[in-house]
Scaffold this active site. Structure first.
Site, PDB file in Angstrom:
ATOM      1  N   CYS A   2       0.828  -1.197   0.000  1.00  0.00           N
ATOM      2  CA  CYS A   2       0.000   0.000   0.000  1.00  0.00           C
ATOM      3  C   CYS A   2       0.872   1.259   0.000  1.00  0.00           C
ATOM      4  CB  CYS A   2      -0.950   0.080   1.193  1.00  0.00           C
ATOM      5  SG  CYS A   2      -2.054  -1.327   1.290  1.00  0.00           S
ATOM      6  N   ARG A  27       4.024  -0.341  -4.707  1.00  0.00           N
ATOM      7  CA  ARG A  27       3.778  -0.849  -3.350  1.00  0.00           C
ATOM      8  C   ARG A  27       2.494  -1.662  -3.254  1.00  0.00           C
ATOM      9  NH1 ARG A  27       6.889   2.049   0.312  1.00  0.00           N
ATOM     10  NH2 ARG A  27       5.577   1.265   1.982  1.00  0.00           N
ATOM     11  N   TRP A  77      -2.539  -2.946  -1.718  1.00  0.00           N
ATOM     12  CA  TRP A  77      -2.200  -4.372  -1.798  1.00  0.00           C
ATOM     13  C   TRP A  77      -3.066  -5.025  -0.736  1.00  0.00           C
ATOM     14  CZ3 TRP A  77      -0.213  -8.313   1.273  1.00  0.00           C
ATOM     15  CH2 TRP A  77       0.300  -9.421   0.585  1.00  0.00           C
ATOM     16  N   ASN A 103      -1.627   2.215   5.552  1.00  0.00           N
ATOM     17  CA  ASN A 103      -0.697   1.160   5.143  1.00  0.00           C
ATOM     18  C   ASN A 103      -0.345   0.396   6.414  1.00  0.00           C
ATOM     19  OD1 ASN A 103       1.327  -0.430   4.058  1.00  0.00           O
ATOM     20  ND2 ASN A 103       2.875   1.188   4.223  1.00  0.00           N
ATOM     21  N   GLY A 104      -0.622  -0.903   6.424  1.00  0.00           N
ATOM     22  CA  GLY A 104      -0.326  -1.705   7.623  1.00  0.00           C
ATOM     23  C   GLY A 104      -1.516  -2.594   7.950  1.00  0.00           C
ATOM     24  N   GLU A 481      18.645 -17.081  -6.310  1.00  0.00           N
ATOM     25  CA  GLU A 481      18.229 -15.771  -6.806  1.00  0.00           C
ATOM     26  C   GLU A 481      17.746 -15.869  -8.257  1.00  0.00           C
ATOM     27  OE1 GLU A 481      17.397 -13.159  -5.532  1.00  0.00           O
ATOM     28  OE2 GLU A 481      17.527 -11.608  -7.069  1.00  0.00           O
ATOM     29  N   LYS A 485      13.998 -14.834  -9.375  1.00  0.00           N
ATOM     30  CA  LYS A 485      13.792 -13.796 -10.395  1.00  0.00           C
ATOM     31  C   LYS A 485      12.872 -14.312 -11.489  1.00  0.00           C
ATOM     32  CE  LYS A 485      14.797 -11.049  -9.132  1.00  0.00           C
ATOM     33  NZ  LYS A 485      15.213 -10.353  -7.986  1.00  0.00           N
ATOM     34  N   GLU A 488       9.124 -15.067 -10.136  1.00  0.00           N
ATOM     35  CA  GLU A 488       8.283 -13.949  -9.699  1.00  0.00           C
ATOM     36  C   GLU A 488       7.768 -13.110 -10.858  1.00  0.00           C
ATOM     37  OE1 GLU A 488       9.898 -10.768  -7.172  1.00  0.00           O
ATOM     38  OE2 GLU A 488      11.881 -11.165  -7.962  1.00  0.00           O
ATOM     39  N   HIS A 504      18.884 -36.976  -3.987  1.00  0.00           N
ATOM     40  CA  HIS A 504      18.172 -37.367  -2.766  1.00  0.00           C
ATOM     41  C   HIS A 504      16.662 -37.193  -2.927  1.00  0.00           C
ATOM     42  CE1 HIS A 504      21.926 -38.005  -0.707  1.00  0.00           C
ATOM     43  NE2 HIS A 504      22.341 -36.835  -1.164  1.00  0.00           N
ATOM     44  N   LYS A 604       6.309  -4.271  -3.803  1.00  0.00           N
ATOM     45  CA  LYS A 604       7.755  -4.078  -3.624  1.00  0.00           C
ATOM     46  C   LYS A 604       8.155  -4.090  -2.152  1.00  0.00           C
ATOM     47  CE  LYS A 604      11.839  -2.470  -5.237  1.00  0.00           C
ATOM     48  NZ  LYS A 604      12.616  -3.553  -5.832  1.00  0.00           N
TER      49      LYS A 604
END
Ligand code: M6R
Length: 609
Positions: A2, A27, A77, A103-104, A481, A485, A488, A504, A604
């Site tokens: 948010c 965000r 979000w 936001n929160g 990584e 990448k 996502e 294994h 983000k």
């Protein structure tokens, strides 16, 4: 998670709010809204729309329709309640008098909602935020700040709030606890924002709010208060980010722009820190890096992957035991930390809630906190004992690139510095490593100039449904990584495995045509990496390998395709090696028509647990 923006001044507010929100959309982007005080009707006008900001912006003709000089805006979000017009912010009290952007998460919203409903207050959304708006109205008796103060004593959780009241259109109220919020000072106007990029066009003079602080914003200025509602004086900070650093500058995507910016970001990060053959870090107190018996690294996502590489480097160079932990796990594992523990906290945004919680737990246990952060003045930076800033500039794409490489370079430099101080490294090794740091940006430019090769590989493989990344040691950390990448932004299922672990269990998934990205940049383990390539090839896998120039030919004899990076000191292999993987992920996502800068379900800055 948010984005919040608020404006009070003499210009038309809505276009300023919408433009600010466009910079905060990274965000959260499942809905957006604005509330302004309409000078004609003398009431709040609230406009919200599910979907991208563009939907709202088009509906409001860029804000031109709204006659007002004060307002708040939000890009969401979703946490409580699915994305919908009703659940979008601003959330408004039942009389329409109070509008809140948040936001929160308000953790005790259910019990507060039940209480208000018993008092006959009607609710229209499923959000936790509506409780705040309704509660402010419930306590409001003509003094907005006082009503907000009473609400703060009752709500629990994390919140950055922007509050507008129809009865007092000459002010905005802002509150912050555990979610980021800054205040901006312009000419005859003031601002609220989740981060500076939203207001950079208008001002570079900001106040960083501390937890528990409130502020009343007017056209003339800002008055801040502590948690006891006592007026306080705060220092104005000057922001030195350039406005065009937060714009696409002709590139189709922020992610691509940020990939291309990496050599420059590394120069900015490293040059001032390597002087006359020595590493010059920030002005740490002399004892800060002494008598360390243990190092804990905590971070989330890609920053955690940096920490994985850091563990290998730090242990090898300094012989200090290092544990790298996920921020989201750290506080639940009863961590072993004392005053001889150096706790390295890594975060691009400096606002990731889990990482922040880990930091606080480490502090409670007496650790020395050193953070590696990109956003200046962010919460993690401010709560750390010492900070190393990456100076990568604003990173807008959800998928991190330049923040990752600068974090990695900085952590590697720190490892070298510690090793030098502890005498665990010979002079010649130290100087050879430093030379490698200086050569790093140019070598990265070489990879970027050959990006068409990677685009070609992407065109060969973008149709795969599942891709494995394998590697050992540094290459394993790099694989984590590369895999993140790819998944996502392209939504291709992908896993990273330590090559030795394949047999294994996971090797049973390898069948004819499965794509395996085999990482073998680490010279010391090249022979082992080759064996693993043979293993998966003989079970039908197609292998796209990544190795160094010196090993290209050998690898090409077995792998189906080979990407290379210039030879460089081990310390910097992951820093170079990640670039072809970033480009591969980018081009694959492009070919699959994905929304690269704003992948689904993500945001983000992750400021919820
Ligand atoms: O801002 P932070 O570095 O604390 O963020 C941590 C993760 O959310 C972040 O690295 C995330 O994994 C990236 N989007 C991955 O590209």
């Amino acid at each position: 998670m948010c984005g919040i923006v608020g404006y009070i001044g003499r210009e038309q507010a809505a276009p300023i709010l919408l433009e600010g929100l466009s910079r905060l959309e990274y965000r959260g982007y499942d809905s957006a809204g604005v509330a302004v005080f309409d000078s004609q009707t003398e009431a709040l006008a609230v406009h919200k729309a599910k979907g991208r900001l563009q939907v709202l912006s088009e509906r409001l003709h860029g804000g031109a329709d709204l006659d007002s000089t004060v307002g708040v805006g939000h890009t969401r979000w979703a946490t409580h309640g699915a994305p919908s017009d009703a659940n979008s912010h601003p959330q408004v009290s039942h009389s329409g008098k109070i509008a809140v952007v948040h936001n929160g998460i308000i953790e005790n919203y259910a019990e507060l909602k039940a209480f208000l409903m018993e008092q006959g207050v009607p609710f229209t959304s499923e959000t936790d935020t509506e409780v705040v708006a309704q509660l402010i109205e419930y306590f409001y008796q003509g003094d907005l700040l006082q009503a907000v103060g009473r609400v703060l004593r009752r709500i629990q959780g994390a919140y950055a709030l922007g509050i507008l009241c129809a009865d007092c259109p000459d002010q905005l109220v802002a509150v912050r606890k555990d979610s980021p919020l800054i205040l901006g000072l312009g000419e005859d106007c003031t601002f609220i924002a989740s981060d500076v990029t939203a207001i950079l066009r208008h001002t570079r003079r900001v106040y960083y709010m501390e937890d528990g602080e409130l502020a009343v914003l007017t056209r003339e200025g800002i008055q801040c208060f502590n948690h006891l509602m006592q007026p306080i004086e705060k220092e104005v900070a000057a922001v030195d980010w350039e406005i065009d650093a937060a714009e696409k500058g002709g590139y189709e995507h922020f992610m691509f722009k940020e990939i291309m910016e990496q050599p420059e970001a590394l120069r900015r990060c490293l040059s001032p820190r390597i002087r006359d053959g020595e590493i010059v870090l920030e002005d740490f107190p002399p004892d800060f890096l002494r008598d360390i018996s243990r190092i804990c690294i905590v971070a989330c996502g890609s920053s955690y992957h940096v920490g994985m590489v850091g563990k290998y480097h730090l242990e090898r160079l300094t012989r200090i035991p290092v544990e790298t932990s996920l921020g989201s796990e750290f506080r639940y594992m009863d961590p072993i930390v004392d005053q001889h523990t150096l706790v390295i906290v890594i975060s691009q945004s400096g606002e990731t809630l889990d990482t922040m919680a880990a930091l606080r737990e480490a502090r409670r246990l007496g650790g020395r906190i050193l953070s590696i952060v990109n956003v200046v003045g962010s919460s993690i930076a401010r709560e750390s004992d010492q900070v190393l800033y990456t100076w990568a500039g604003p990173e807008i794409a959800v998928a991190t690139t330049k923040a990752y490489t600068t974090q990695l370079a900085l952590l590697s430099l720190l490892a070298l510095k510690l090793a030098r101080a502890r005498g665990t490294l010979s002079d010649s090794e130290y100087h050879a490593s430093l030379d490698a740091f200086q050569a790093l940006p140019d070598k990265m430019e070489q990879i970027l100039s050959r990006r068409d090769d990677i685009q070609y590989f992407a065109s060969q493989y973008f149709n795969h449904n599942s891709i494995f990344f394998i590697g050992r040691n540094l290459d394993y950390a790099l694989g984590l990584e590369g895999s993140l990448k790819l998944k996502e932004i392209s939504y291709i299922h992908s896993e990273a495995y330590a090559s030795g672990e394949l047999k294994h269990g996971t090797i049973s998934l390898i069948e004819d045509g499965t794509l395996v990205v085999a990482l073998s940049t680490y010279e010391k383990l090249f022979a082992k990496a080759m064996s693993n390539v043979v293993e998966v090839k003989s079970r039908g896998a197609s292998v796209l390998a990544l190795t160094t120039e010196r090993r290209r030919e050998e690898m090409a004899r077995i792998a189906d395709a080979v990407m290379t990076i210039p030879d460089i000191h081990d310390l910097l292999l992951p820093c170079l090696g990640v670039v072809p993987l970033q480009l591969f992920a980018y081009y694959v996502a492009l070919m699959r028509g994905c929304d690269i800068d704003k992948p689904r379900n993500l945001a983000k800055s992750v400021t919820v647990e």
